[in-house]
Design a protein around this motif. Structure first.
Motif, short mmCIF file in Angstrom:
data_model
loop_
_atom_site.label_atom_id
_atom_site.label_comp_id
_atom_site.label_asym_id
_atom_site.label_seq_id
_atom_site.Cartn_x
_atom_site.Cartn_y
_atom_site.Cartn_z
N PHE A 4 21.40 -20.93 101.70
CA PHE A 4 20.31 -21.91 102.20
C PHE A 4 21.01 -22.80 103.15
O PHE A 4 22.18 -23.47 103.21
CB PHE A 4 19.83 -22.89 101.15
N ALA A 5 20.43 -22.81 104.43
CA ALA A 5 21.02 -23.23 105.51
C ALA A 5 22.52 -22.88 105.97
O ALA A 5 23.35 -23.51 106.38
CB ALA A 5 20.95 -24.89 105.44
N GLY A 6 22.70 -21.68 105.35
CA GLY A 6 24.08 -21.04 105.59
C GLY A 6 25.20 -21.46 104.67
O GLY A 6 26.36 -21.37 104.96
N ARG A 7 24.84 -22.42 103.69
CA ARG A 7 25.90 -23.07 103.10
C ARG A 7 25.73 -22.86 101.59
O ARG A 7 26.53 -22.67 100.90
CB ARG A 7 26.17 -24.56 103.49
N TYR A 8 24.46 -23.15 100.84
CA TYR A 8 24.31 -23.39 99.55
C TYR A 8 23.46 -22.05 99.07
O TYR A 8 22.09 -21.83 99.57
CB TYR A 8 23.40 -24.63 99.23
N VAL A 9 24.12 -21.36 98.14
CA VAL A 9 23.22 -20.30 97.68
C VAL A 9 22.52 -20.81 96.17
O VAL A 9 23.16 -20.99 95.14
CB VAL A 9 24.22 -19.17 97.09
N LEU A 10 21.15 -20.81 96.26
CA LEU A 10 20.64 -21.36 94.95
C LEU A 10 20.49 -20.38 93.87
O LEU A 10 20.05 -19.08 94.24
CB LEU A 10 19.20 -21.51 95.43
N ILE A 11 21.06 -20.58 92.86
CA ILE A 11 21.35 -19.52 91.82
C ILE A 11 20.03 -19.59 90.66
O ILE A 11 19.40 -18.86 90.58
CB ILE A 11 22.68 -19.75 91.02
N ASP A 12 19.85 -20.62 90.17
CA ASP A 12 18.84 -20.92 89.05
C ASP A 12 18.44 -22.58 88.88
O ASP A 12 19.25 -23.06 89.11
CB ASP A 12 19.37 -20.37 87.70
N LEU A 13 17.21 -22.50 88.36
CA LEU A 13 16.39 -23.49 88.34
C LEU A 13 17.13 -24.32 87.05
O LEU A 13 16.94 -23.98 85.90
CB LEU A 13 14.84 -23.76 88.26
N VAL A 14 17.65 -25.70 87.25
CA VAL A 14 18.16 -26.37 85.90
C VAL A 14 17.29 -27.84 85.66
O VAL A 14 17.56 -28.09 84.36
CB VAL A 14 19.65 -26.70 86.05
N GLY A 15 16.31 -28.05 86.44
CA GLY A 15 15.59 -29.19 86.19
C GLY A 15 14.80 -29.68 87.32
O GLY A 15 14.78 -29.44 88.50
N THR A 16 14.00 -30.74 87.18
CA THR A 16 13.05 -31.21 88.01
C THR A 16 13.35 -32.73 88.08
O THR A 16 13.49 -33.33 87.00
CB THR A 16 11.64 -30.97 87.81
N GLY A 17 13.30 -33.41 89.20
CA GLY A 17 13.48 -34.86 89.34
C GLY A 17 12.20 -35.30 90.09
O GLY A 17 11.40 -34.66 90.47
N GLY A 18 12.33 -36.64 90.25
CA GLY A 18 11.43 -37.33 90.89
C GLY A 18 11.00 -36.87 92.55
O GLY A 18 9.79 -37.04 93.22
N MET A 19 11.93 -36.28 92.95
CA MET A 19 12.14 -36.02 94.33
C MET A 19 11.75 -34.54 94.65
O MET A 19 11.63 -34.24 95.88
CB MET A 19 13.05 -36.36 95.43
N GLY A 20 12.05 -33.65 93.49
CA GLY A 20 11.66 -32.39 93.76
C GLY A 20 12.72 -31.59 92.72
O GLY A 20 12.96 -31.98 91.64
N SER A 21 12.98 -30.33 92.90
CA SER A 21 13.73 -29.50 91.94
C SER A 21 15.18 -29.44 91.84
O SER A 21 15.74 -30.02 93.23
CB SER A 21 13.21 -28.16 92.19
N VAL A 22 15.89 -29.32 90.85
CA VAL A 22 17.31 -29.18 90.72
C VAL A 22 17.87 -27.88 90.70
O VAL A 22 17.34 -27.35 89.63
CB VAL A 22 17.98 -30.46 89.98
N TRP A 23 18.67 -27.37 91.23
CA TRP A 23 19.18 -26.10 90.98
C TRP A 23 20.77 -25.94 90.85
O TRP A 23 21.50 -27.00 91.49
CB TRP A 23 18.84 -25.16 92.42
N ARG A 24 21.09 -25.14 90.07
CA ARG A 24 22.73 -24.74 90.09
C ARG A 24 22.80 -24.07 91.20
O ARG A 24 22.18 -23.01 91.54
CB ARG A 24 22.94 -24.18 88.89
N ALA A 25 23.62 -24.40 92.21
CA ALA A 25 24.13 -23.32 93.33
C ALA A 25 25.48 -23.29 93.47
O ALA A 25 26.36 -24.17 92.99
CB ALA A 25 23.32 -24.43 94.53
N TRP A 26 25.94 -22.52 94.48
CA TRP A 26 27.19 -22.09 94.81
C TRP A 26 27.34 -22.49 96.45
O TRP A 26 26.58 -22.18 97.36
CB TRP A 26 27.56 -20.69 94.83
N ASP A 27 28.37 -23.27 96.63
CA ASP A 27 28.69 -24.19 97.64
C ASP A 27 29.70 -23.13 98.57
O ASP A 27 30.77 -23.10 98.12
CB ASP A 27 29.27 -25.76 97.46
#
Length: 389
Positions: A4-27
């Motif tokens: 994502f944007a050349g920096r964050y590789v979204l791996i799997d969904l770990v939760g949802t918050g008030g503003m959107g989804s939260v992912w485990r990602a590789w920086d």
């Protein structure tokens, strides 16, 4: 592996918050796992909350604040530390009411985090068990991390209106906050008292802010002080509240875990799912090296078979025959063929004319290629021919 944007590789969904989804990602820049909060279809209000939260730069052991962000098309993402033990709300759901000494440790860590937040001129305004994250420490000392600054307010921030929308979670909001008062650290301290009461009883405050009935001890005395309707009756800072908490005598010495003596001690488990097959604890699985095809040897690269004597090739020059004895015309050997091989005739003897002419009229033929063995083969063939005469 798309980033994502050349920096964050979204791996799997770990939760949802008030503003959107939260992912485990590789920086890719930090070379480590992070929690990436992704905001999708956003309006101006949620985008403002995003900008406010990602702008925080508070580094503290008990605070989880964003440390990077990126935008791509219609999505924005900001990254923070990945906390594996779920939230205090998860712990309450798994265990129920917590021991007083355990609650004292959690509240003490929360107050330390709030001291850093308030010192940065920020009021959180949305403290609740779901926003208090935990490292996976098992039954050892818990480690609390304050998170989710989406509706945080800045001290001395200009107010566009005096009757703005009330932000926060019903049941945890101070009365003056409900009335639209400016951000004040004592609003967060009210919520600390409400959260402590829930941790001790397992009962959530109702939407009107009514707390569960408490006991008659120093910890409950502190909770009632924190949840006073008049902010002037509350401690004036998180540090002052911490000193009052220490006077309860509930904070255990370092390394001591009195709650483990209970039949069912609180335990903070690792709440994250296993990594997908393409990932390891150290990062992405290394790519296998490409297979290298073994080249097929051409005519010039061909090696002779591993035999004691190499068979002749068409490109080999005919060997120079060794010197042979001079024979009489009647004893002459059979002729040489064009390829240098001597062809010996064998079989039943027939009447024949003399000389070489008779060799072509002999019985069944069994041809043997012997030319490559030089003059010795010539002598052998000549001897056989003489015996058959």
């Amino acid at each position: 592996m798309e980033a994502f944007a050349g920096r964050y590789v979204l791996i799997d969904l770990v939760g949802t918050g008030g503003m959107g989804s939260v992912w485990r990602a590789w920086d890719l820049r930090r070379k480590g796992y992070v929690a990436a909060k992704v905001l999708g279809q956003h309006d101006a209000a949620t985008l403002l909350r995003f900008v406010r939260e990602q702008s925080l730069r508070i580094e503290h052991p008990h605070v989880v604040a964003p440390h990077g962000w990126a935008a791509d098309d219609d999505k924005v993402v900001f990254a923070m530390d990945l906390v594996r033990g779920g939230s205090v709300a998860t712990l309450l759901g798994d265990h129920g009411p917590l021991p007083a000494s355990y609650v004292a440790v959690l509240v003490d860590q929360l107050l330390h985090g709030l001291s850093a937040v308030h010192a940065a001129g920020i009021v959180h305004r949305d403290l609740k068990p779901a926003n208090l994250l935990l490292d996976a420490t098992g039954t050892a000392h818990p480690r609390l991390r304050l998170s989710d600054f989406g509706i945080a307010g800045l001290l001395d921030e200009p107010r566009m209106t005096r009757h703005s929308t009330i932000l926060g979670t019903p049941g945890y909001i101070a009365p003056e906050q409900m009335a639209g008062a400016d951000p004040d650290p004592r609003q967060d301290l009210y919520t600390v008292g409400a959260v402590a009461a829930e941790l001790l009883t397992g009962e959530r405050p109702d939407i009107h802010g009514n707390l569960p009935a408490g006991g008659d001890d120093l910890l409950w005395d502190l909770i009632r002080l924190l949840t006073s309707a008049d902010p002037a009756n509350r401690p004036d800072s998180a540090a002052a509240t911490g000193r009052l908490l220490a006077k309860t005598g509930l904070l255990p010495p370092a390394g001591v875990t009195p709650w483990t003596m209970a039949p069912d001690p609180p335990e903070v488990f690792d709440q994250l799912p296993p990594l997908p097959p393409a990932w390891t604890p150290a990062g992405p699985t290394p790519a296998a090296p490409p297979l290298t095809a073994t080249p097929t040897p051409g005519p010039a690269d061909a090696s002779p078979p591993p035999t004691a004597a190499r068979m002749p090739r068409a490109t080999d020059a005919a060997p120079t025959p060794a010197a042979t004895p001079t024979l009489r015309p009647a004893d002459a050997a059979p002729p040489l063929t064009s390829g240098g091989a001597v062809l010996a005739a064998a079989g039943r003897r027939r009447p024949q004319a003399s000389g070489v002419e008779g060799a072509g009229r002999m019985g069944p033929l069994a041809w043997v290629a012997v030319g490559s063995f030089g003059g010795a083969a010539v002598l052998l063939v000549a001897a056989v021919w003489l015996l058959l005469r």
